[in-house]
Design a protein around this motif. Structure first.
Motif: not given
Length: 137
Positions: A44, A57, A96-97, A100-101, A103, A106, A109, A112, A127
């Motif tokens: 990342y 990101q 990544i955005r 997010l939901e 993963l 995290i 949220k 994150w 994940d």
């Protein structure tokens, strides 16, 4: 088998992919010693360039640990860097955005980015599959 995330700027990831290696925590060996041959590692990148590049990101590389022990790079005695060999997959940089939901690692949220402050950390199979699927389509 364990799955890992390593938080590294994109410029450093690009060097690692070309050299087929990973380092962690500015070349310190302790997290690399926890990794085993066959472990997955996703990278990342919060920024394009370390330390003050543009925000990125995104996940920037993914591969598998390809050796049995960390080794000391020959950078010199004043700047020792421990590394592991990695077999990288062909992949695309993935923001990544949109993930997010999905993963689970995290938990918050809204905050994150906090999780990535630890550099290297473990993630579960779910994940890893979310990240790998997004990067290798």
């Amino acid at each position: 088998m364990t799955n890992w995330i390593n938080t590294v700027s994109r410029d450093h990831v690009e060097l690692a992919v070309r050299g087929r290696f990973t380092q962690a925590n500015h070349g310190k060996p302790h997290m690399l010693r926890r990794m085993e041959r066959g472990d997955w590692i996703a990278f990342y990148s919060p920024r394009t360039v370390y330390p003050k590049g543009e925000p990125l990101q995104a996940f920037t590389a993914i591969g598998r640990i390809a050796d049995d022990e960390p080794y000391l790079d020959s950078a010199g005695p004043d700047d020792p860097r421990w590394r592991r060999n990695v077999d990288f997959l062909e992949c695309v940089e993935t923001p990544i955005r949109p993930l997010l939901e999905q993963l689970d690692f995290i938990e918050d949220k809204q905050r994150w980015g906090y999780r990535f402050r630890f550099g290297v950390f473990r993630i579960d199979d779910h994940d890893l599959e979310v990240i790998r699927s997004a990067m290798t389509r």
